[in-house]
Every structure is written in structure tokens, then in C-alpha cells.
Design an enzyme around this catalytic site. Structure first.
Site, PDB file in Angstrom:
ATOM      1  N   ASP A 208      -5.517  -3.145  -2.328  1.00 25.69           N
ATOM      2  CA  ASP A 208      -6.946  -3.111  -2.679  1.00 25.69           C
ATOM      3  C   ASP A 208      -7.146  -3.591  -4.114  1.00 25.69           C
ATOM      4  O   ASP A 208      -8.039  -4.396  -4.406  1.00 25.69           O
ATOM      5  CB  ASP A 208      -7.543  -1.704  -2.448  1.00 25.69           C
ATOM      6  CG  ASP A 208      -6.716  -0.582  -3.060  1.00 25.69           C
ATOM      7  OD1 ASP A 208      -5.569  -0.823  -3.495  1.00 25.69           O
ATOM      8  OD2 ASP A 208      -7.225   0.562  -3.111  1.00 25.69           O
TER       9      ASP A 208
ATOM     10  N   LYS B 123       0.889  -1.167   0.000  1.00 26.81           N
ATOM     11  CA  LYS B 123       0.000   0.000   0.000  1.00 26.81           C
ATOM     12  C   LYS B 123       0.926   1.216   0.000  1.00 26.81           C
ATOM     13  O   LYS B 123       0.879   2.085   0.874  1.00 26.81           O
ATOM     14  CB  LYS B 123      -0.921  -0.041   1.238  1.00 26.81           C
ATOM     15  CG  LYS B 123      -2.023   0.976   1.243  1.00 26.81           C
ATOM     16  CD  LYS B 123      -3.132   0.717   0.220  1.00 26.81           C
ATOM     17  CE  LYS B 123      -4.122   1.854   0.197  1.00 26.81           C
ATOM     18  NZ  LYS B 123      -5.172   1.692  -0.819  1.00 26.81           N
TER      19      LYS B 123
END
Ligand code: IPM
Ligand code: MG
Length: 364
Positions: free
Chosen positions: A217, A185
Site C-alpha cells: 500500500d 505485505k
């Protein structure tokens, strides 16, 4: 053997019988000893990881673990819960590299929540860092601040931790399809920006591996959109925990996914990715195949007996081809008298595996 809690003892019992049979076919005798970890250890001796259990593991060639945890221990303070036993084993034995292969056995394509064509021949390996990241970072706890409670965990990785897990993943990718996707991330978290830099810097040493990066994600989304784009995924402890459950479900059931947790010296602990499933414990309903496949990984990585590993995996394939299913891997409506699918319990699945091992011709 560390059977643990819930369905752990049932699935370990089957896996150990299968392991013993496969090893004896290679002329190897299995010596087994049993230790306590998790809730059963809390009940017996008041702590989730008794020091004797760690010693027992250190004296063994390899460890096969079932599962830990259950509702009766959920009210305990965090530091005394069953899960701490598992985390203590991982850190105490230095098991930093967690290999979680998500492989679709063709007869189970209909049991996946995705369309069969999306998962046919799926073969992904998730390499999860297991002894660092937010699971172990300090400071941690719930503190009082300005008259309210504040919960804190720390997501940290040092360069050497990132480097050693990335090397494991590059090596494995080099022996497979040569594609490595690092998941982070890095758009938000500095620690994973460092992760990306360190992984990228290693790429030059592995010209045979094509490295790519995804934010977590997006990776989660891609796993359910088009899972076959992945070969090897490398990621940190928490993202690996989450993505490996997603990957497991692609293969039909969490009940199918094995794992190996390896230390720098090659020592290994093997366990199914699923948990203790207290709702079905003791009812002969649990799918033992993830633990059986973990025993196969044990043969491959700890005992260097690839033939025994292949025999076990062949037996799993054979019983699935024969139409045997525990409830979790039966597609909806399967198991009617005429569809060739037989719903079986844990023990019957184990017996079928032993039969398949004895008659490998059928497995071919
Ligand atoms: C896993 C489990 C464990 C984890 C729990 C039981 C501590 O979910 O092995 O994936 O989070 O690592
Ligand atoms: Mg998990």
C-alpha cells in the site's frame, strides 16, 4: 507471433515490421510464424491455448505477443477464458521473471498524470514474479459451504520461487543504479513475510545493491508521490500486476509500457503491458509503441542484438520528438494545427518508425 485479440493484431503487425527492419540492418533475417492464443483460439479451436501454440513457441527463438481477451468471452467459465491462454503460456514456458520497465520519453512528460518535474527522466524497472503467487496457488475455485458460495484463492510462494526472482532483480539492480526495493505485505500475510526473509537473506551476496522493503500500500502511494525514488522494484505476481499499471501511467500511457517474460534458460516472451482494448480494436487508433518497445527487449534479451534494440528505441524516441502521437499519448488540447503535434493512427505511427529507422541521424 501471437497477435491475440482486440488491438493485438494491429500492434503486433507494426512491431513485427519494425523488428524485421531493425534486424535486417544487423544482417539478420526474421523468420516468423503465427499462432493462436486467447479469444481467437477459443473461436477457432475451442480452447484458449491450443497445444500447437505451445509447441510453436518452444520451437522459436522468441515470442512476440499482442493481447488477449474481450467482452465476448467474459461469460465463459474461468478455466476457458482467453486470459487462461496467457497464464498457460507463462507457466507452460516457465516464464517466471517479468521485466516491466517504466521509462519516460521526455517528449511525453506533459502526457503523464503527474507534474512533469516528478516524472522527468523517470526510469523504473518492475520485476514481477509471473508463474506463482495467488495467480496459480491451489486450492482455488468457488465452492458451496453452509448453503452459500465461497470463493477461494491461495497465495503461496515457496523459497526457491522467491529466491530465483529476487536473484534476477538483484542482478538487474546491480547493472542499473544499484537500488532494489522489495514490495510485500509482510505486516499481514505470512507468505510475504517469508518473501521478505528470503529476499533479505540474499542481500549479503550483492554488496553493490542497496536493498529496501515497502508494504504494497505504501509502495503504491510512493509511486504516485515521488516515483523517482525507485530504481528496481521486485514483487510477487499480483502486486506486480497492479503496481506495473500504476507505473505505466506515470510514463504517460499504458500504451507505452513493454515487457519481457523470461525463463530460467533465457527463453523469452515479449508483450505490451496493456490489454486488448476492445473498444478501439480495428479502428487504427491503438498505440503500437509498447509492442514495438517489447520487440526491442526481444532483440536485447533473446537475440543478444543490443544494437537492434537501441535502433528501435531510437526510432521511438525520434517519432515522439517529431511530435507524432496516438490519441492516448497526446496531452489534452494537443494536435491543433500550430502546436507541432500530429495525431496519428496505428499504421501511420508504424510508417514513421520505419522511416526513422532508415534515417537514424535524425534520431540522434
Ligand atoms: C498483465 C495482464 C494479465 C495479468 C491478465 C490479462 C491475465 O493484466 O499482463 O498485466 O493479470 O497478468
Ligand atoms: Mg495487468
Amino acid at each position: 507471433m501471437l497477435p491475440g485479440d482486440g488491438i493485438g493484431p494491429e500492434v503486433v503487425s507494426v512491431a513485427v515490421q519494425v523488428l524485421g527492419a531493425a534486424l535486417s540492418q544487423e544482417g539478420v533475417h526474421l523468420h516468423r510464424q503465427e499462432g493462436l492464443v486467447g479469444g481467437c483460439a477459443i473461436d477457432a479451436v475451442g480452447m484458449p491455448l491450443p497445444p500447437e501454440t505451445l509447441d510453436l513457441c518452444r520451437s522459436a527463438d522468441a515470442v512476440l505477443l499482442g493481447a488477449v481477451g474481450g467482452p465476448q468471452w467474459e461469460a465463459l467459465p474461468m478455466g476457458r477464458r482467453p486470459e487462461k491462454g496467457l497464464l498457460g503460456l507463462r507457466s507452460g514456458l516457465g516464464l517466471f521473471a517479468n521485466l516491466r520497465p517504466a521509462l519516460l520519453f521526455t517528449p511525453l512528460a506533459a502526457a503523464s498524470s503527474l507534474k512533469p518535474e516528478l516524472v522527468a527522466e523517470l526510469d523504473i524497472l518492475i520485476v514481477r514474479e509471473l508463474t506463482g503467487g495467488i495467480y496459480f496457488g491451489e486450492p482455488r475455485g468457488v465452492f458451496r459451504e453452509n448453503n452459500e458460495r465461497v470463493g477461494v484463492n491461495t497465495y503461496r510462494y515457496s523459497e526457491h520461487e522467491i529466491e530465483r526472482i529476487a536473484k534476477v532483480a538483484f542482478d538487474l539492480a546491480g547493472k542499473r543504479q544499484g537500488r532494489l526495493c522489495s514490495v510485500d505485505k509482510a505486516n499481514v500475510l505470512e507468505v510475504t513475510d517469508l518473501w521478505r526473509q528470503v529476499v533479505s537473506a540474499l542481500a549479503a551476496q550483492y554488496p553493490e545493491v542497496a536493498l529496501s522493503h515497502l508494504y504494497v500500500d505504501n509502495a503504491a502511494m510512493q509511486l504516485v508521490r515521488a516515483p523517482k525514488q525507485f530504481d528496481v522494484i521486485v514483487t510477487g505476481n499480483m502486486f506486480g500486476d497492479i503496481l506495473s499499471d500504476v507505473a505505466a501511467m506515470l510514463t504517460g500511457s499504458l500504451g507505452m509500457l513493454p515487457s519481457a517474460s523470461l525463463a530460467a534458460n533465457g527463453f523469452g516472451l515479449y508483450e505490451p503491458v496493456h490489454g486488448s482494448a476492445p473498444d478501439i480494436a480495428g479502428q487504427d487508433k491503438a498505440n503500437p509503441l509498447a509492442t514495438v518497445l517489447s520487440a526491442a527487449m526481444l532483440c536485447r534479451y533473446s537475440l543478444n542484438l543490443p544494437a537492434a534494440a537501441a535502433a528501435i528505441e531510437g526510432a521511438v524516441d525520434a517519432v515522439l520528438r517529431k511530435g507524432l502521437r496516438t490519441a492516448d499519448i497526446a496531452a489534452q488540447g494537443e494536435g491543433t494545427p500550430r502546436d507541432g503535434i500530429a495525431l496519428v493512427g496505428t499504421k501511420a505511427m508504424g510508417e514513421a518508425l520505419l522511416t526513422a529507422l532508415e534515417t537514424p541521424a535524425e534520431a540522434a
